[in-house]
Design a protein around this motif. Structure first.
Motif, PDB file in Angstrom:
ATOM      1  N   ILE A 124      40.983 -20.582  -2.090  1.00 52.22           N
ATOM      2  CA  ILE A 124      39.639 -20.338  -1.549  1.00 52.22           C
ATOM      3  C   ILE A 124      39.042 -19.079  -2.159  1.00 52.22           C
ATOM      4  O   ILE A 124      37.861 -19.050  -2.537  1.00 52.22           O
ATOM      5  N   PHE A 125      39.856 -18.025  -2.275  1.00 52.72           N
ATOM      6  CA  PHE A 125      39.373 -16.771  -2.869  1.00 52.72           C
ATOM      7  C   PHE A 125      38.955 -16.993  -4.319  1.00 52.72           C
ATOM      8  O   PHE A 125      37.894 -16.508  -4.754  1.00 52.72           O
ATOM      9  N   ALA A 175      29.723 -35.920  -0.116  1.00 53.80           N
ATOM     10  CA  ALA A 175      30.922 -36.380   0.605  1.00 53.80           C
ATOM     11  C   ALA A 175      31.631 -35.229   1.307  1.00 53.80           C
ATOM     12  O   ALA A 175      32.275 -35.427   2.343  1.00 53.80           O
ATOM     13  N   LEU A 176      31.509 -33.999   0.752  1.00 53.27           N
ATOM     14  CA  LEU A 176      32.192 -32.862   1.347  1.00 53.27           C
ATOM     15  C   LEU A 176      31.507 -32.367   2.613  1.00 53.27           C
ATOM     16  O   LEU A 176      32.092 -31.579   3.370  1.00 53.27           O
ATOM     17  N   LEU A 177      30.306 -32.819   2.861  1.00 58.03           N
ATOM     18  CA  LEU A 177      29.620 -32.428   4.089  1.00 58.03           C
ATOM     19  C   LEU A 177      30.223 -33.112   5.316  1.00 58.03           C
ATOM     20  O   LEU A 177      30.115 -32.607   6.433  1.00 58.03           O
ATOM     21  N   LEU A 178      30.858 -34.257   5.110  1.00 60.53           N
ATOM     22  CA  LEU A 178      31.410 -35.001   6.248  1.00 60.53           C
ATOM     23  C   LEU A 178      32.553 -34.254   6.941  1.00 60.53           C
ATOM     24  O   LEU A 178      32.529 -34.123   8.174  1.00 60.53           O
ATOM     25  N   PRO A 179      33.573 -33.753   6.223  1.00 59.94           N
ATOM     26  CA  PRO A 179      34.603 -32.980   6.928  1.00 59.94           C
ATOM     27  C   PRO A 179      34.049 -31.705   7.554  1.00 59.94           C
ATOM     28  O   PRO A 179      34.522 -31.292   8.625  1.00 59.94           O
ATOM     29  N   ILE A 180      33.047 -31.088   6.911  1.00 59.33           N
ATOM     30  CA  ILE A 180      32.424 -29.907   7.509  1.00 59.33           C
ATOM     31  C   ILE A 180      31.727 -30.287   8.808  1.00 59.33           C
ATOM     32  O   ILE A 180      31.841 -29.591   9.827  1.00 59.33           O
ATOM     33  N   LEU A 181      31.016 -31.404   8.788  1.00 54.64           N
ATOM     34  CA  LEU A 181      30.333 -31.886   9.991  1.00 54.64           C
ATOM     35  C   LEU A 181      31.338 -32.214  11.089  1.00 54.64           C
ATOM     36  O   LEU A 181      31.096 -31.935  12.277  1.00 54.64           O
ATOM     37  N   LEU A 201      38.230 -25.690   3.162  1.00 53.09           N
ATOM     38  CA  LEU A 201      38.475 -26.318   1.863  1.00 53.09           C
ATOM     39  C   LEU A 201      37.237 -27.009   1.292  1.00 53.09           C
ATOM     40  O   LEU A 201      36.915 -26.821   0.110  1.00 53.09           O
ATOM     41  N   PRO A 202      36.506 -27.823   2.076  1.00 51.62           N
ATOM     42  CA  PRO A 202      35.279 -28.410   1.512  1.00 51.62           C
ATOM     43  C   PRO A 202      34.281 -27.351   1.066  1.00 51.62           C
ATOM     44  O   PRO A 202      33.610 -27.513   0.038  1.00 51.62           O
ATOM     45  N   PHE A 203      34.188 -26.263   1.840  1.00 50.82           N
ATOM     46  CA  PHE A 203      33.283 -25.180   1.452  1.00 50.82           C
ATOM     47  C   PHE A 203      33.716 -24.571   0.122  1.00 50.82           C
ATOM     48  O   PHE A 203      32.887 -24.325  -0.766  1.00 50.82           O
ATOM     49  N   PHE A 206      32.246 -24.711  -4.799  1.00 52.91           N
ATOM     50  CA  PHE A 206      32.177 -23.752  -5.908  1.00 52.91           C
ATOM     51  C   PHE A 206      33.186 -24.080  -7.014  1.00 52.91           C
ATOM     52  O   PHE A 206      33.276 -23.349  -7.997  1.00 52.91           O
ATOM     53  N   VAL A 207      33.941 -25.139  -6.826  1.00 51.70           N
ATOM     54  CA  VAL A 207      34.923 -25.559  -7.834  1.00 51.70           C
ATOM     55  C   VAL A 207      34.247 -26.521  -8.802  1.00 51.70           C
ATOM     56  O   VAL A 207      33.574 -27.467  -8.376  1.00 51.70           O
ATOM     57  N   PRO A 208      34.395 -26.301 -10.098  1.00 54.34           N
ATOM     58  CA  PRO A 208      33.767 -27.205 -11.075  1.00 54.34           C
ATOM     59  C   PRO A 208      34.391 -28.588 -11.026  1.00 54.34           C
ATOM     60  O   PRO A 208      35.463 -28.786 -10.457  1.00 54.34           O
ATOM     61  N   ASP A 209      33.725 -29.545 -11.641  1.00 52.66           N
ATOM     62  CA  ASP A 209      34.261 -30.901 -11.701  1.00 52.66           C
ATOM     63  C   ASP A 209      35.618 -30.913 -12.385  1.00 52.66           C
ATOM     64  O   ASP A 209      35.818 -30.243 -13.402  1.00 52.66           O
TER      65      ASP A 209
END
Length: 436
Positions: A51-52, A68-74, A105-107, A111-114
């Motif tokens: 994460i850091f 798709a990453l918004l779903l686990p955050i939600l 992790l989704p957050f 910021f992680v590239p493809d």
């Protein structure tokens, strides 16, 4: 001194390139997944570094908006909101700490590239060999125990990996490593050996669900993905069936776990093989009997049917909970009440629902249930649309296993699902010519 200086210079240059490039996420993610069966402290440290690193690299990489990453955050936001209606505020607050990876992790992955196709392959390659090493350690430890006790049970199910680590979760981990090797078109002798070893470990772990899922995936790969003659496809699928059937028939511990489900599914009050004074509960009894006795035993299938019945009764008694659920981690007290009401043997009330869809519905209501469904189906749809077989393995495994396990009730399940869900949704789709 020149060779030493040259080696040191090359090593530091390589290390600097890994740290300053996106390759660091390949190694960190692989290490994070390998650490799942190990102590939680190791996983927490790697998670913190991952994460850091993602946040530090934000300036270089920018933000990758991945819906798709918004779903686990939600889902985590809904978990946090359940504080306002939970039946047990302490359990819910404790659960929020455990489930925090649904947010963190989704957050971080924003910021992680493809991940490119080679990076995906490299990540899974490291992970798969990590599973081989862990498998060797488990078998070696079991062998030492066998020489001390003479008990062959040490090689099977929870005895192989301990109940705390849990055979089902380790079988899922080993399965992903197995399919990495399995999907390699031209395997080396070493890769074939690793694949075969992981297959044996999966059988020893004796998870009926995982063995069934893996057999379906093997057939799926050869029938729809492998570029070989149809005759070879069918022969290979048949060979996989013979391997699974042979394992069930000739390995006593595996046969026993399958037979108890087959023998007790539709026949009431069969005699338990281990204790003749115990009667097995059938699926019909689990759903219909009003009261049980201390001498009644619930095989895996019957227990899951009973837990589904418990969920239905809970919602019928408190229909307002259909909208809100009972709160994160706050359903166990109600399950215990049902244990007393139906006169179950003490201890059955300590089991969760053993079904992630029902578990989420009971805790977070219909909205939480729909979010989980959206994650699972969206994950599956993307896996097939990109024809990414490792992603398909993960998507199908989660879709089916959620029917038999409350995967998010254990830290290992949370890490496995969230990390790989984010990873596969961060893999760059191959160019059209790459899919031909």
């Amino acid at each position: 001194m020149k060779p030493t200086n040259s080696f040191f210079s090359n090593f530091t240059t390589t290390a600097r390139n890994i740290v300053t490039s996106n390759e660091i996420f390949v190694y960190l993610l692989a290490a994070y997944l390998i650490a799942i069966p190990l102590g939680y402290a190791i996983g927490s440290i790697i998670s913190g570094i991952f994460i850091f690193s993602a946040l530090v690299s934000a300036k270089r990489n920018g933000i990758r908006f991945r819906p798709a990453l918004l779903l686990p955050i939600l889902l985590y936001v809904l978990m946090a909101a359940s504080v306002f209606w939970t039946r047990d505020i302490e359990l819910t607050l404790s659960g929020l700490r455990k489930e925090a990876l649904f947010l963190l992790l989704p957050f971080a992955f924003l910021f992680v590239p493809d991940f490119t196709a080679p990076q995906q392959k490299r990540t899974l390659e490291i992970y798969a060999w990590g599973m081989v090493v862990l498998g060797v350690m488990y078998v070696a430890k079991a062998s030492l125990r066998f020489f001390e006790t003479g008990n062959p049970e040490v090689f099977f199910y929870h005895e192989l990996v301990t109940l705390d680590v849990n055979a089902i979760y380790v079988a899922v981990l080993m399965s992903l490593g197995f399919f990495h090797f399995f999907a390699i078109p031209h395997r080396t002798s070493l890769q074939n050996t690793a694949m075969g070893f992981l297959a044996v470990v999966i059988v020893l772990l004796s998870s009926k669900s995982v063995i069934f899922i893996d057999f379906i995936l093997v057939c799926c790969y050869y029938l729809y993905f492998a570029s070989i003659r149809n005759s070879v496809k069918w022969l290979t699928a048949a060979s996989a069936l013979v391997f699974v059937a042979g394992s069930i028939m000739f390995i006593p511990n595996v046969r026993k776990r399958f037979l108890v489900e087959y023998e007790t599914a539709f026949v009431d009050n069969t005699i338990n093989r281990d204790d003749k004074s115990i009667l097995n509960i059938s699926l019909s009894q689990a759903w219909n009997e009003e009261r049980f006795e201390d001498y009644h035993y619930f095989p895996g299938g019957a227990l899951r049917v009973y837990q589904t019945r418990t969920f239905v009764e809970m919602m019928e008694e408190e229909p307002s909970r259909i909208a809100t659920g009972f709160g994160l981690e706050a359903t166990q007290a109600k399950i215990k009440e049902k244990e007393v009401e139906h006169n179950l043997h003490a201890g059955y009330g300590d089991y969760n629902f053993h079904n992630q869809y029902i578990q989420t519905f009971a805790e977070l209501g219909i909205l939480g249930f729909l979010i989980v469904i959206a994650m699972v189906t969206g994950n599956l749809r993307k896996a097939f649309s990109t024809k990414n077989f490792p992603h398909i393995v993960f998507a199908i495994t989660m879709l089916v296993l959620f029917l038999t396990e409350s995967f998010f009730c254990r830290q290992r399940g949370i890490i496995f699902f969230v990390a790989l869900y984010c990873f596969f949704n961060a893999v760059k789709p191959p160019a059209p010519e790459e899919t031909k």
